[in-house]
Design an enzyme around this catalytic site. Structure first.
Site, PDB file in Angstrom:
ATOM      1  N   GLY A  43      59.635 -22.222   1.430  1.00 54.81           N
ATOM      2  CA  GLY A  43      58.822 -21.646   2.506  1.00 54.81           C
ATOM      3  C   GLY A  43      58.679 -22.578   3.688  1.00 54.81           C
ATOM      4  O   GLY A  43      58.434 -22.146   4.809  1.00 54.81           O
ATOM      5  N   CYS A  46      56.536 -23.313   8.061  1.00 60.25           N
ATOM      6  CA  CYS A  46      55.805 -22.104   8.451  1.00 60.25           C
ATOM      7  C   CYS A  46      54.773 -21.703   7.405  1.00 60.25           C
ATOM      8  O   CYS A  46      53.607 -21.490   7.721  1.00 60.25           O
ATOM      9  CB  CYS A  46      56.771 -20.956   8.684  1.00 60.25           C
ATOM     10  SG  CYS A  46      55.930 -19.396   8.987  1.00 60.25           S
ATOM     11  N   LYS A  55      47.016 -19.735  11.330  1.00 58.89           N
ATOM     12  CA  LYS A  55      46.459 -18.421  11.636  1.00 58.89           C
ATOM     13  C   LYS A  55      45.273 -18.107  10.734  1.00 58.89           C
ATOM     14  O   LYS A  55      44.336 -17.401  11.139  1.00 58.89           O
ATOM     15  CB  LYS A  55      47.526 -17.334  11.494  1.00 58.89           C
ATOM     16  CG  LYS A  55      48.448 -17.196  12.703  1.00 58.89           C
ATOM     17  CD  LYS A  55      48.834 -18.532  13.248  1.00 58.89           C
ATOM     18  CE  LYS A  55      49.939 -18.578  14.224  1.00 58.89           C
ATOM     19  NZ  LYS A  55      50.355 -19.960  14.516  1.00 58.89           N
ATOM     20  N   THR A 142      67.082 -28.206   7.733  1.00 59.52           N
ATOM     21  CA  THR A 142      66.088 -29.193   7.288  1.00 59.52           C
ATOM     22  C   THR A 142      64.844 -29.256   8.171  1.00 59.52           C
ATOM     23  O   THR A 142      63.958 -30.085   7.936  1.00 59.52           O
ATOM     24  CB  THR A 142      66.736 -30.580   7.162  1.00 59.52           C
ATOM     25  OG1 THR A 142      67.582 -30.835   8.293  1.00 59.52           O
ATOM     26  CG2 THR A 142      67.575 -30.669   5.896  1.00 59.52           C
ATOM     27  N   GLY A 266      54.378 -31.422  20.070  1.00 56.34           N
ATOM     28  CA  GLY A 266      55.587 -30.736  19.636  1.00 56.34           C
ATOM     29  C   GLY A 266      56.132 -31.290  18.340  1.00 56.34           C
ATOM     30  O   GLY A 266      55.553 -32.197  17.730  1.00 56.34           O
ATOM     31  N   ALA A 314      59.294 -19.338  13.542  1.00 55.02           N
ATOM     32  CA  ALA A 314      59.750 -18.923  12.214  1.00 55.02           C
ATOM     33  C   ALA A 314      60.649 -17.701  12.300  1.00 55.02           C
ATOM     34  O   ALA A 314      61.680 -17.620  11.610  1.00 55.02           O
ATOM     35  CB  ALA A 314      58.556 -18.638  11.316  1.00 55.02           C
ATOM     36  N   HIS A 439      45.328   7.119  22.262  1.00 57.01           N
ATOM     37  CA  HIS A 439      44.077   6.739  22.934  1.00 57.01           C
ATOM     38  C   HIS A 439      42.918   6.884  21.942  1.00 57.01           C
ATOM     39  O   HIS A 439      42.838   7.881  21.226  1.00 57.01           O
ATOM     40  CB  HIS A 439      43.842   7.668  24.132  1.00 57.01           C
ATOM     41  CG  HIS A 439      42.517   7.450  24.802  1.00 57.01           C
ATOM     42  ND1 HIS A 439      42.294   6.411  25.672  1.00 57.01           N
ATOM     43  CD2 HIS A 439      41.349   8.143  24.719  1.00 57.01           C
ATOM     44  CE1 HIS A 439      41.049   6.477  26.102  1.00 57.01           C
ATOM     45  NE2 HIS A 439      40.446   7.527  25.540  1.00 57.01           N
TER      46      HIS A 439
END
Length: 462
Positions: A43, A46, A55, A142, A266, A314, A439
């Site tokens: 995994g 991410c 999140k 990697t 970063g 991801a 709507h």
């Protein structure tokens, strides 16, 4: 090194993150005999150190904000604080469930999964756990790791990376976030919701600087309203310990002090010491160079994900891994249009986009050939119900297709799916305007924006 010549796989994948496992699952589905090698957990970043845990933290922060603000909706609620152990349990439960599901998927597809630290040993083999795993093709996947700056040592205590921030055992009273990109603003947003006094330091002139400038300005306005401080346009110079925290000095002489410093400038590729250069793989600043089909200069080697200089997302890794698997299986493949990839920053409010910015469109097509329209979410019923503010900005080539969709507001990440169809199918505003949007939904705002761009606005001024 023992040479396990009994099996020659069709595809040997080094790295079990988004790009690697997507290639493994798709390759096996297409009948390839696949070996997947991962030194940590299936995994990758991410699932365990990136998209999913951040999140979860942001959603916990959203719940905290809703509890604080419940009275404005006529609901009596009391906010008593953050139980950080409870937050981590919630986050870890989410990860564990997805991890278990992913392990089951890999097993069900009959992928040979090998846990261990692999190293490229030839153009067609990877060494791991004292064995040489042979393949007709090798895929390098990697991934990446958090970056720092020269002289700025991440100690995991006062000066931390995003990896440390995800497992922090307390809510810091104050924090400096170095970097105003996606990672920085997401952590700043979550921490502010938890009650931290946050200051973002970004050397460029705007937060989320790769987004359309209008989106950056809207986010900055929203962050000011939330009490998130930020310093723009001056680069980091040094960090030093104080009696009980960290002091950051910028090139313009400004100083900021806080309990912790999050370095969020970063992520860099994980490629050193893995045998890539020794096997003749072309590299640049640690990244593996590939063509539009993800193939390196060595015919039997491909690379995907954060290891290559494409968007570090991801879902980009998924797409690149699938592309490689399908190419090796003999299917016709189409290069990825990276402008057509949806991009979401999951802070509060969210920033979502697909396509190119207005500035880039003017650069490509000429200023007189570009039309931009802004639709304010104040005219959208569901956004008013949610009490969120923001805009949808459309960038169109005059008398032609929409080439950019840029959105700011809560839940805008959930609207980017239609936006990517608009961009990738080169839709004309009039074509989207013909579609009937439900709507009241926030999705309706996209339809209204296209109605306005087509010259027939409904809930907006012409």
């Amino acid at each position: 090194m023992a040479n396990d010549a009994s099996t020659v796989f069709d595809l040997v994948i080094l790295g079990g993150g988004s790009g690697g496992y997507a290639a493994a699952l798709r390759g096996a589905q297409l009948g390839l005999d696949v070996a997947l090698i991962e030194k940590n957990k299936l995994g990758g970043t991410c699932l365990h150190n990136g998209c999913i845990p951040t999140k979860a933290l942001l959603h916990a922060g959203e719940i905290a904000d809703q509890a604080r603000e419940a009275a404005q909706f006529g609901v009596k609620a009391t906010f008593e604080g953050i139980d950080i152990a409870g937050v981590h349990k919630y986050k870890d439960d989410v990860i564990a469930g997805l991890y278990k599901g992913l392990q089951g998927l890999v097993a069900s597809r009959k992928v040979t999964y090998i846990e261990g630290e692999g190293r490229l040993s030839s153009p067609t083999s990877v060494d791991v756990n004292g064995q040489r795993i042979q393949g007709r093709h090798v895929l390098l996947a990697t991934g990446s790791t958090p970056k720092s700056l020269p002289g700025l040592e991440i100690d995991g205590n006062r000066i931390i990376s995003s990896d440390h921030a995800l497992v922090l055992d307390r809510v810091p009273k104050s924090a400096i976030v170095l970097g105003g990109g996606v990672i920085g603003v997401e952590f700043a947003s979550a921490w502010k919701s938890f009650g931290t006094d946050v200051t973002i330091v970004e050397g460029l002139k705007h937060l989320v600087p790769v987004e359309d400038e209008n989106s950056s300005k809207l986010l900055e306005r929203a962050f000011r309203k939330r009490g998130i401080n930020f310093s723009l346009g001056a680069f980091f110079e040094k960090a030093e310990y104080t009696a009980d925290g960290v002091k950051v000095t910028l090139a313009n002489g400004k100083e900021f002090e806080a309990e912790i410093l999050l370095v969020a400038i970063g992520r860099g590729p994980v490629s050193q010491g893995l045998g890539y250069e020794e096997q003749g793989v072309a590299m640049d600043r640690g990244y593996v160079l590939v063509d539009e089909y993800m193939q390196t200069n060595v015919p039997t080697i491909s690379a995907v994900g954060d290891l290559v200089p494409t968007l570090q997302l991801a879902h980009v890794g998924f797409a690149e891994g699938i592309l490689v698997a399908e190419r090796l299986a003999g299917l016709k493949t189409v290069p990825i249009d990276y402008d057509g990839v949806p991009r979401v920053t999951y802070c509060h409010p969210e920033v979502a986009s697909v396509g190119i910015t207005e500035a880039k469109a003017k650069e490509i097509y000429g200023a007189d050939k570009v039309v931009a329209l802004k639709y304010n979410l104040a005219g959208n019923g569901k956004s008013k119900i949610l009490k969120t503010a923001g805009e949808i900005k459309l960038v169109q080539v005059k008398d032609g297709a929409v080439v950019g969709v840029h959105m700011v507001g809560d839940r805008m990440g959930e609207q980017v799916g239609e936006a990517q169809l608009v961009y990738n199918w080169e839709a004309l505003p009039a074509e989207v305007a013909q579609l009937i949007h439900a709507h009241p939904t926030q999705n309706e705002a996209l339809g209204e924006a296209h109605l306005a761009l087509a010259g027939k606005p409904l809930h907006s001024h012409d």
